[in-house]
Write an enzyme that holds these catalytic residues in place. Sequence first.
Site, short mmCIF file in Angstrom:
data_model
loop_
_atom_site.label_atom_id
_atom_site.label_comp_id
_atom_site.label_asym_id
_atom_site.label_seq_id
_atom_site.Cartn_x
_atom_site.Cartn_y
_atom_site.Cartn_z
N LYS A 17 14.47 18.50 6.93
CA LYS A 17 13.55 19.60 7.25
C LYS A 17 13.49 20.45 5.98
O LYS A 17 14.33 21.32 5.74
CB LYS A 17 14.11 20.42 8.42
CG LYS A 17 13.06 21.08 9.30
CD LYS A 17 12.13 22.03 8.57
CE LYS A 17 12.75 23.40 8.42
NZ LYS A 17 11.92 24.28 7.54
N GLU A 29 26.00 25.47 2.73
CA GLU A 29 25.91 26.03 1.38
C GLU A 29 25.00 27.24 1.47
O GLU A 29 23.79 27.10 1.63
CB GLU A 29 25.39 24.99 0.41
CG GLU A 29 26.40 23.86 0.26
CD GLU A 29 25.92 22.70 -0.57
OE1 GLU A 29 24.73 22.69 -0.95
OE2 GLU A 29 26.72 21.80 -0.82
N CYS A 31 20.98 30.16 -6.13
CA CYS A 31 22.10 30.67 -5.33
C CYS A 31 23.29 31.02 -6.20
O CYS A 31 24.07 31.89 -5.87
CB CYS A 31 22.50 29.64 -4.29
SG CYS A 31 22.88 28.05 -5.03
N GLU A 78 22.56 40.16 -1.21
CA GLU A 78 21.89 39.17 -2.06
C GLU A 78 20.40 39.51 -2.14
O GLU A 78 19.75 39.66 -1.10
CB GLU A 78 22.07 37.77 -1.48
CG GLU A 78 21.44 36.69 -2.33
CD GLU A 78 21.48 35.31 -1.69
OE1 GLU A 78 21.16 35.19 -0.50
OE2 GLU A 78 21.80 34.34 -2.41
#
Length: 485
Positions: A177, A253, A287, A389
């Site tokens: 996906k 992750e 990331c 973040e």
Amino acid sequence: MKEFKHFINGEYVASASGKTFENRSPVDNSLIGQVHEAGEAEVDAAVRAAKAALKGPWSKLTQNQRAAMLNKIADRINERFDEFLAAECLDTGKPRSMASHIDIPRGAANFKEFADSMNHPTEGFRMDTPDGTGAVNVGHRTPKGVIAVVSPWNLPLLLMTFKVGPALACGNTVVVKPSEETPATATLLGEVMNECGVPPGVFNVVHGFGPDSAGAFLTSHPLVDAITFTGETRTGEIIMKAAAVGLRNVSMECGGKNPGLVFADCDLEKAVEGTMRSAFVNCGQVCLGTERVYVERSIFDQFLARMKEEVAKLKLGRPEDPDANFGPLVSLEHRDKVKSYYDLAREEGATVEIGGGIPDMGAELNDGAWIEPTIWTGLPEDARVIREEIFGPCCHIRPFDTEEEAIELANDTSYGLACAIWTENSARALRVAEQMEVGLAWVNSWFLRDLRTSFGGAKQSGIGREGGVHGLEFYTETKNICIKL
Ligand code: NAD
């Protein structure tokens, strides 16, 4: 106008409902095409195809035959390099110069590097038994089954194949996906699978969103045996809840708020070059990127001045502009989020050293998701801009006085993905790296990856490790066979 269909059981299929959504270019907001949105029926068809393929010709391949097929996939991606490059740049707006060095070659390499994942020593123990004849124990690995791969938009092909490569090498089948923002390269990969003779049902792609859409339908499907996810921590929490039903294994992750630690004994130019990349490459949408930089006070002014000089040189432009090294954010929606942090930084008392707004790109590009690369100083450590973040091209730079203070500041976060340490003192490098609460600690480098090593995050940045033998652990089920002699 492009049309992105699902890839199920070796064929491209439209959604039965006829439901589609728009894919727009972040460069100028022009319409790229329509993406079919999977409902429960398409997701179910993909998962069932993947389940059936586990028992088909795929399962009869030897390890070497499977490895050869994976190598062929990598070669075919490289043969069709320009198509993959064009597709990735169209979806993300990133500079071709970057995608041609990172996204596509590394995306292909994931099939080559992990092709031999199963070629790993088998565990074996000889044991004594009371009757004196003994027994042997042999660890036997089998594929885990149907793996759901849920991936993000920042490095679409690379991060997806980092999972698909080892999953297939270990004999699993997958349902991918991809992010709703970046459907193109996953769709194109279906063609490559067919060209390389991968049996139908081994690799499937369903398009759509997360909640009440393809993502949620896939991760809650009872025939999915394990879920590997890359994306935001909050999404990871939702997927873990879905995975809890039926006790399915997960690999997560997730997000980061990664620190850079710049000591006075560093090579300043190396530290500036590395921090520039870690904060600004891919428009800060990595990331592993650095959003908090701590610099030893004696070189703080010099480091900040050099960073500002380098940021001023970044060249914003279209992907195909050979001089451009800085593209837009992935979408207008994401730009709204990043811009809200730029505004918040001011409210929280930051000094905006450079950037801080939306650039004027001219009439042709002003509808795109452009944002200025930005450096702040002067924020307190409890500011939201320091704690959350942002996932944009920005960092906060702050001085420190001692090694202990730097470590304390760097670790004072709920995330624990990566860090970059800049020092020419190797004893300090190891001492500091050992104390960092992260899954990946770089010294005098950033984003340097040997795929045999572990990859993953500590704290709220993830669960589990992939890469090398760690991927093998996740993508296989180990059975102990005990034979009494
Ligand atoms: P996201 O969490 O919004 O989406 C990731 C994927 O999950 C997408 O395919 C999305 O459609 C799907 N999804 C969303 N909600 C879902 C749900 N309820 N159920 C099932 N699937 C769902 O993340 P993003 O915005 O695409 O990517 C950016 C984030 O990814 C950042 O937080 C970044 O740090 C993180 N990231 C982490 C790594 C890593 O290796 N740790 C790598 C890249 C990106």
